[in-house]
Design an enzyme around this catalytic site. Structure first.
Site: not given
Length: 523
Positions: A51, A58
């Protein structure tokens, strides 16, 4: 010069670096740890989905970002989130933010290149502060918007404060020979994911809240002194049977401040000894009003609230608060929510409620001194001129009362004002920066109220001409205030006087500080 080592920083360290503008340098061992952590991330990230390195952010994390766009991804994150509005945050608070962000990276769990650490140190030491706006952060993925403006400065864009002037970052960097940050892997995400805005502001709030409490104890002592109150309500015997450290600490400070006063009365001497039973109506009050008699019970919880907030915020200050956590020692990367600001938000809400109560106590003590029907000792509004023609403190009381009312409104909690956003990815948030900035407003307001209170106390002292009977500590404070605000009889605009006394309160060390140090050693 402050050398930052692997030892956790304290609130005192924060004050030295932020308020006293002490320059910093980083121990080589820490820099080596940061470099090792960065090198691990570069190797570990190869051929893995991680990530914020090769994914969107998000709710767009399901979209993979191609290899050739990884660096652009980080720049896009910084620029897109530099969207704050409202007033610029005070530069000294931004200095606190920079130190909090630096200290996060020094823990060695963020995967950033050592160049980022060195650049933050350079900005602190050269006193160059990003222009950051009050509105924007919801305190869940951290202070995203505020920290994005910090990151914007680091990459050489946006605006900065330099020598109290707002200027383009690129211009100041060129003037001072500062090289903008070059993104290596995840510096963009690491910079904006965290609690450093709310923490930096919160630590500054703590320092000022401690000062407010000391001033409030001192002014409470002086108010009791000028009305010649009894001494038992701050006695050791009464307060030690209530098992709260804050109450006992406040009582001990009052005893230290008033120990040599010739105005404070002994209940035993005035009411217990001799024949007092031949009176049906006592001229003297047997017990004082609560704003005088219950000082230790009112300020005690405020003392304890400040102490608890210090524990929580110093812990946050020394924590790793971004996401994901790069753990080179365990050769893994952990995703979670250390950027969530609930700890800070809750403590800021508690602190602003406590400081609002402090301002309410000051306003009630002020009202007691100004209301001749209550104190039966002073002229209305401590008017030392002609009643009816002159007005004394009357106008200033309106300002104190309205300011306390504003504090009461601001004291509604932010911690429970969670509003889902970010396509419901951030479905519960802390509003930590809002909480910290509102607390800052309440603290600033309270200095104004206490300034007006001390101006009234000084007028009361001069009306009584009691300087030779005052305690040495309270007399010293009276003299300091009178150097700023002379005794007055005729009516004149007082707004500049209020600001001068407020500024003195914000920057001076109260006489009670010595008593507080003695008390803390005893408890």
């Amino acid at each position: 010069m402050k050398l930052i080592t692997e030892k956790h920083l304290t609130l005192s360290d924060f004050r030295d670096i932020v308020c006293n503008e002490k320059a910093v340098t980083i121990d080589q061992t820490i820099l080596e740890k940061v470099a090792k952590n960065h090198e691990f991330l570069k190797g570990f990230a190869s051929n893995k989905i991680i990530y914020g390195i090769n994914t969107g952010f998000g709710p767009m994390a399901q979209y993979r970002v191609s290899e050739e766009n990884l660096i652009a991804l980080q720049y896009n994150l910084i620029r897109s989130h530099s969207s704050g509005s409202g007033k610029p945050i005070d530069p000294i608070l931004v200095r606190g933010l920079l130190l909090a962000r630096l200290n996060n990276f020094l823990q060695g769990y963020s995967g950033v290149h050592p160049e980022l650490v060195e650049l933050l140190v350079e900005l602190l030491n050269k006193k160059v502060y990003p222009v950051i706006y009050e509105h924007g952060g919801v305190g869940a993925s951290g202070d995203l918007v505020q920290l994005a403006h910090q990151a914007l400065t680091l990459i050489g864009e946006g605006d900065v404060w330099y020598k109290n002037e707002m200027r383009p970052t690129a211009e100041v960097f060129a003037e001072l020979g500062i090289r903008p940050l070059k993104i290596h892997v995840r510096e963009g995400l690491a910079l904006i994911n965290g609690t450093s805005c709310m923490t930096g502001v919160g630590l500054m709030n703590l320092l000022q809240a401690k000062k407010l409490l000391e001033w409030s104890v001192l002014l409470s002592a002086m108010t009791n002194e000028v009305v010649e109150a009894y001494d038992d309500h701050f006695s050791h015997e009464l307060n030690h049977v209530k098992h709260h450290p804050g109450q006992q600490a406040v009582a001990a400070m009052m005893r230290s401040l008033l120990g040599d006063s010739k105005m404070i009365r002994s209940r035993k001497k005035h009411l217990y000894e001799g024949d007092k039973m031949d009176q049906d109506v006592f001229e003297d009050k047997v017990q004082e009003y609560y704003s005088l008699r219950c000082v230790t019970q009112v300020l005690g919880p405020i003392h304890d609230t400040i102490e608890q907030a210090e524990k929580v915020l110093v812990a946050e200050f020394n924590s790793v608060n971004d996401n994901p956590i790069i753990d080179h020692e365990n050769a893994n990367i952990f995703h979670g929510g250390n950027f969530h600001g609930d700890y800070v938000s809750l403590e800021m809400d508690k602190l602003k409620i406590a400081i609002t109560k402090l301002s309410m106590l000051a306003e009630r003590q002020l009202n007691y001194l100004l209301n001749s029907k209550l104190n039966e000792k002073f002229p209305p509004f401590l008017n030392m001129g002609t009643l009816g023609l002159n007005f004394g403190i009357q106008g200033m009381q309106f300002t104190a009362t309205s300011t306390v009312a504003e504090n009461q409104t601001f004291s509604a909690p932010m911690y429970i004002h969670s509003i889902p956003n970010n396509n419901d990815n951030q479905d519960i948030v802390s509003m930590g920066s809002n909480a910290a900035l509102l607390t800052r407003r309440v603290i600033n307001n309270s200095f104004e109220v206490l300034a007006i209170q001390t101006m009234a106390v000084a007028q009361a002292v001069d009306y009584l001409a009691c300087q030779d009977r005052m305690a040495s500590a309270t007399l010293e404070n009276y003299r300091q205030v009178r150097n700023i605000f002379p005794v007055f009889v005729e009516d004149q605009p007082r707004y500049r006087d209020i600001e001068k006394v407020k500024s003195y309160f914000e920057n001076a060390d109260p006489v009670v500080s010595h008593a507080a140090q003695i008390t803390s050693k005893k408890l």
